[in-house]
Design an enzyme around this catalytic site. Structure first.
Site, PDB file in Angstrom:
ATOM      1  N   GLY A  11     -12.278  -9.415  -0.472  1.00 50.37           N
ATOM      2  CA  GLY A  11     -10.994  -9.896  -0.477  1.00 50.37           C
ATOM      3  C   GLY A  11      -9.872  -8.682   0.129  1.00 50.37           C
ATOM      4  CB  SER A 126      -4.395   3.531  -7.361  1.00 56.13           C
ATOM      5  OG  SER A 126      -3.046   3.348  -7.264  1.00 56.13           O
ATOM      6  CE  LYS A 176      -5.603   1.205 -10.290  1.00 55.32           C
ATOM      7  NZ  LYS A 176      -5.228  -0.136 -10.219  1.00 55.32           N
ATOM      8  CG  HIS A 179      -1.955   3.991 -11.758  1.00 54.62           C
ATOM      9  ND1 HIS A 179      -2.046   2.779 -11.350  1.00 54.62           N
ATOM     10  CD2 HIS A 179      -1.687   5.011 -10.792  1.00 54.62           C
ATOM     11  CE1 HIS A 179      -1.410   2.962 -10.198  1.00 54.62           C
ATOM     12  NE2 HIS A 179      -1.254   4.239  -9.744  1.00 54.62           N
ATOM     13  CG  ASN A 180      -2.631  -0.663 -12.721  1.00 54.56           C
ATOM     14  OD1 ASN A 180      -2.516   0.539 -12.024  1.00 54.56           O
ATOM     15  ND2 ASN A 180      -2.680  -1.774 -12.128  1.00 54.56           N
ATOM     16  CD  GLU A 183       1.668  -0.359  -9.951  1.00 51.06           C
ATOM     17  OE1 GLU A 183       1.603  -1.742  -9.954  1.00 51.06           O
ATOM     18  OE2 GLU A 183       0.817   0.359  -9.611  1.00 51.06           O
TER      19      GLU A 183
END
Length: 304
Positions: A11, A126, A176, A179-180, A183
């Protein structure tokens, strides 16, 4: 390690990783559920694989398989399903879960694979499709010896100094996940601030504001840069952008994990709540957050 790799999921992200490594001299064998996509990548130099069993035949042991699918059921089936890698790979082979998987799922998958002698590494990636294609930021968890063995792979798929080992299985996906969550909060603040300016009595050019904010101000950032690009592409009104914001799970997991740890995360929780409420109450703030998601992640945020 030998410079050959199996990759499941061609993808936006997996395809970029495959092409980046191929360009750097790696022998990449790529599988995608949609065979037409696999054929498209064959034209670009990727060795097409149309069944997981082909990985066993074509890759030299110890094999390394990079899984980059949607988190949840697709990744679970690919790794631990009846026809998944757990029932095909051999002792000493390595599975890298590079999806945005929940860290507790990574811990569980590591244990299940270890019972078969298969090694597991979790890699939170990321940087969006651009990072996957040109150099990402990678957060890594798993057995240190396995990660050390894979060092050349992570070095080549990342920006300079753009990868780091954080601990045992699940650590990479945990970092992660947070992190998101961060974000979510940062994007929400940008969205709210630009709506305040949009609704003010001043006739502000918000593209100019975003441009200036990114010239040495305290909030200079890639996000503000992407917003400027979004305004350039879609116009200040963001008419074609949905004011309802989708969420992919990591913000929710961050909030739930923080609650389990009895830690208050009101900013991240508020940004998650806003996304959920935006499904019924779209807004300009929602359009700003959505256009950011489109610019860095190529997410479909059309209001049609």
């Amino acid at each position: 390690m030998n410079k050959s790799l199996g990759l499941i999921g061609l993808g936006k992200m997996g395809g970029g990783v495959a092409l980046q490594l191929n360009q750097k001299g790696w022998e990449v064998y790529g599988y995608n559920r949609t065979s037409t996509t696999t054929k498209e990548y064959e034209v670009q130099g990727i060795n097409g694989v149309y069944d997981y069993k082909e990985f066993i035949l074509k890759l030299e042991a110890p094999r390394t398989i990079w899984v980059m699918l949607t988190a949840g059921e697709p990744t679970e089936e690919a790794i631990l399903g009846k026809n998944g890698l757990i029932n095909l790979l051999e002792k000493g082979d390595i599975v890298i879960d590079a999806a945005n998987s929940f860290f507790k799922d990574s811990q569980r998958r590591s244990i299940a694979l270890a019972e078969k002698g298969i090694k597991f590494v979790d890699a939170g990636v990321s940087g969006g499709p651009g990072g996957a294609r040109n150099g990402a930021c990678v957060m890594i968890g798993g057995n240190i010896d396995t990660v050390t063995y894979l060092d050349d792979l992570f070095k080549e798929v990342s920006l300079k100094d753009g990868y780091k080992y954080f601990g045992s299985a699940g650590a990479g996906h945990f970092v992660k996940m947070v992190h998101n969550g961060i974000e979510y909060g940062m994007m929400q603040a940008i969205g709210e601030g630009f709506e305040v300016m949009k609704q003010s009595s001043y006739d502000l050019n918000l593209e100019d504001v975003a441009h200036l904010y990114n010239k040495g101000s305290v909030i200079e950032s890639r996000l503000v840069g992407w917003l400027e690009e979004g305004y350039m592409k879609y116009g200040q009104e963001l008419t074609d952008i949905s004011g309802s914001i989708k969420h992919s799970g990591e913000g929710l997991w961050t909030v739930q994990t923080a609650e389990e740890m009895q830690i208050s995360v009101p900013i991240i929780k508020g940004s998650l709540d806003f996304r959920l409420k935006s499904q019924a109450k779209p807004s300009y703030t929602g359009r700003v957050v959505s256009v950011l998601r489109n610019m860095f992640g190529k997410h479909d945020v059309s209001n049609k």
